[in-house]
Design a protein around this motif. Structure first.
Motif, PDB file in Angstrom:
ATOM      1  N   LEU A 133       0.863  -1.183   0.000  1.00 20.32           N
ATOM      2  CA  LEU A 133       0.000   0.000   0.000  1.00 20.32           C
ATOM      3  C   LEU A 133       0.894   1.226   0.000  1.00 20.32           C
ATOM      4  N   SER A 134       0.742   2.071  -1.000  1.00 23.36           N
ATOM      5  CA  SER A 134       1.580   3.263  -1.097  1.00 23.36           C
ATOM      6  C   SER A 134       0.941   4.413  -0.330  1.00 23.36           C
ATOM      7  N   SER A 135       1.792   5.335   0.133  1.00 21.66           N
ATOM      8  CA  SER A 135       1.371   6.547   0.845  1.00 21.66           C
ATOM      9  C   SER A 135       0.523   6.232   2.075  1.00 21.66           C
ATOM     10  N   PHE A 136       0.873   5.158   2.779  1.00 22.60           N
ATOM     11  CA  PHE A 136       0.050   4.753   3.924  1.00 22.60           C
ATOM     12  C   PHE A 136       0.564   5.325   5.243  1.00 22.60           C
ATOM     13  N   PHE A 137       1.858   5.538   5.377  1.00 29.90           N
ATOM     14  CA  PHE A 137       2.446   6.149   6.576  1.00 29.90           C
ATOM     15  C   PHE A 137       2.049   5.382   7.845  1.00 29.90           C
ATOM     16  N   GLN A 138       2.354   4.089   7.868  1.00 32.05           N
ATOM     17  CA  GLN A 138       2.048   3.297   9.055  1.00 32.05           C
ATOM     18  C   GLN A 138       3.064   3.519  10.169  1.00 32.05           C
ATOM     19  N   ASN A 139       4.092   4.293   9.928  1.00 28.16           N
ATOM     20  CA  ASN A 139       5.103   4.572  10.946  1.00 28.16           C
ATOM     21  C   ASN A 139       4.817   5.839  11.743  1.00 28.16           C
ATOM     22  N   PHE A 140       3.640   6.411  11.608  1.00 31.40           N
ATOM     23  CA  PHE A 140       3.284   7.600  12.361  1.00 31.40           C
ATOM     24  C   PHE A 140       3.182   7.251  13.848  1.00 31.40           C
ATOM     25  N   ARG A 141       3.759   8.086  14.709  1.00 27.25           N
ATOM     26  CA  ARG A 141       3.884   7.725  16.120  1.00 27.25           C
ATOM     27  C   ARG A 141       2.532   7.520  16.795  1.00 27.25           C
ATOM     28  N   ARG A 142       1.592   8.406  16.554  1.00 25.20           N
ATOM     29  CA  ARG A 142       0.262   8.254  17.169  1.00 25.20           C
ATOM     30  C   ARG A 142      -0.416   6.969  16.706  1.00 25.20           C
TER      31      ARG A 142
END
Length: 426
Positions: free
Chosen positions: A141-150
């Motif tokens: 999945l592109s542009s998912f940003f699962q590494n966001f801290r919250r």
């Protein structure tokens, strides 16, 4: 003195007091202490080693580093190039090809006749190189940003391990703690990661329409199933009875038995996330055309994300990644070039080099050498002028100025051997 001398006797008798014994004990206690390694490290008492880098040492270092990096980089790059990988984007295929607006694509997905099935369509995949099992199937999945801290911190480990007996959901799960903000319907597993559980499904058809077995067992970490998650059922978790409150897939299995859910719960470190989906244990010959059947349910159109199925083999260094091997080879080549430079510059002497450890290059010695050279030149000039004056009839020990020019006569003292004293100021 600590000892006392007895008087009244012709022979003096010396007696030692207790101060002598105390002094010797104190001297013994004053010997250097042997500290432990920790104390020597804390007190900075460890022996140090600071090698002096010489041109030959640098040449050997660069040569060894270059050979080592090339020995690592070449096999890593070859292993990566031997990995067979195919990426099949499917988010904008099938019925979505003719739709260009993101809002219209979302509406098309929501208007699917069956919400559990989604939109089903097929994509042909040509295999032009033989693939040996195990063949791994993953999705991206592109542009998912699962590494966001919250996002990463939004879960409750106690409830996922012990179930509802651990109490209410943790505050980190907000706003996905209770179903419909109803305090009597706590969600387990709660949190943002679990709430948007991926729910697209895939299957493969071989030549002639035969279904290929896709093994999805043991795709999660064994430690997750054994230690991190417990044998607890999901509660109020994206229920089908409330489609308006669903944000992703649900789980009909116990949490430590749902392999896809445990894989999803592991956040990815990059923007484009990749998750293992299963394995194909059947070899695929070159020229085979597979049919990928997709059930599209997961909404990525709102943020413009693409969805891709990855079919790949593996190697001893993992999947296909040419950067690591190429980086090792490039760095090793740079080290070999540096070693070649030192060989040409210092060993063959093609460029100027300063001798290592030459004391003549010290600043104070250079000044002394310059002063000594100036004194020698002055002595040589004085000696030549003295010889010329002697030939003209003047005294051997004095140099006289020409008479009649009104100048005072200057004399240069001579040394014992007839030379000129260069340190004299007269």
């Amino acid at each position: 003195m600590p000892r006392s001398e007895a008087s009244g006797d012709a022979t003096s008798v010396y007696s030692f007091t207790t101060e002598d014994t105390a002094t010797s004990e104190e001297l013994a206690r004053r010997r250097p202490k042997k500290y432990s390694f920790y104390k020597r490290f804390a007190y900075q008492k460890l022996n140090g080693w600071r090698p002096v880098l010489s041109p030959h040492g640098a040449e050997i270092f660069f040569l060894a580093a270059g050979v080592l990096l090339l020995a690592l980089g070449v096999p890593i790059l070859i292993a990566s190039l031997n990995v067979v990988e195919y990426k099949v984007p499917y988010a904008f295929k099938g019925p979505f090809e003719s739709v260009t607006d993101a809002t219209a694509r979302q509406q098309l997905l929501w208007d699917a006749p069956d919400a559990d099935t989604g939109l089903e369509y097929s994509i042909p995949v040509l295999i032009d190189k033989r693939m040996e099992p195990p063949i791994y199937v993953a999705f991206e999945l592109s542009s998912f940003f699962q590494n966001f801290r919250r996002y990463v911190r939004s879960y409750d480990p106690n409830r996922m391990h012990d179930g509802g007996s651990s109490g209410s959901p943790a505050s980190a799960c907000q706003p996905f703690s209770f179903l419909g903000d109803n305090d009597s319907l706590p969600i387990n597993p709660c949190g943002q990661i679990a709430a948007n559980f991926f729910n697209d499904t895939f299957r493969f058809l071989g030549p002639g329409g035969a279904s290929l077995a896709l093994d999805d067992s043991d795709i999660a970490w064994p430690s997750d199933a054994n230690d991190l998650y417990g044998a607890v059922p999901a509660e109020n978790y994206n229920p089908g009875s409330a489609p308006g409150l669903r944000t992703g897939n649900t789980s009909s299995l116990l949490l430590n038995q749902n392999q896809h859910w445990m894989v999803w719960q592991r956040p990815h470190s990059q923007v484009a996330i990749q998750k293992l989906y299963g394995r194909l244990d059947t070899p695929l010959e070159a020229g085979t055309t597979l049919t990928l059947v997709v059930n599209n349910r997961y909404n990525t159109y709102g943020f413009g994300g693409d969805k891709t199925v990855i079919i790949t083999t593996n190697s001893w260094v993992g999947g296909r990644n040419n950067f690591l091997g190429a980086c090792y080879i490039a760095t090793g080549g740079a080290c070999l070039l540096a070693a070649l430079y030192f060989l040409l510059a210092y060993d063959l002497g093609l460029v100027w080099k300063r001798p290592v450890g030459d004391l003549a290059n010290m600043s104070w010695l250079r000044h002394a050498a310059a002063e000594s050279h100036a004194q020698q030149q002055f002595a040589a000039a004085a000696s030549s002028s003295t010889g010329a004056a002697g030939r003209n009839g003047t005294s051997a020990g004095h140099a006289a100025a020409p008479a009649g020019d009104g100048l005072a006569t200057a004399t240069v003292p001579a040394t014992a051997d007839g030379g000129v004293d260069p340190l004299s100021k007269n």
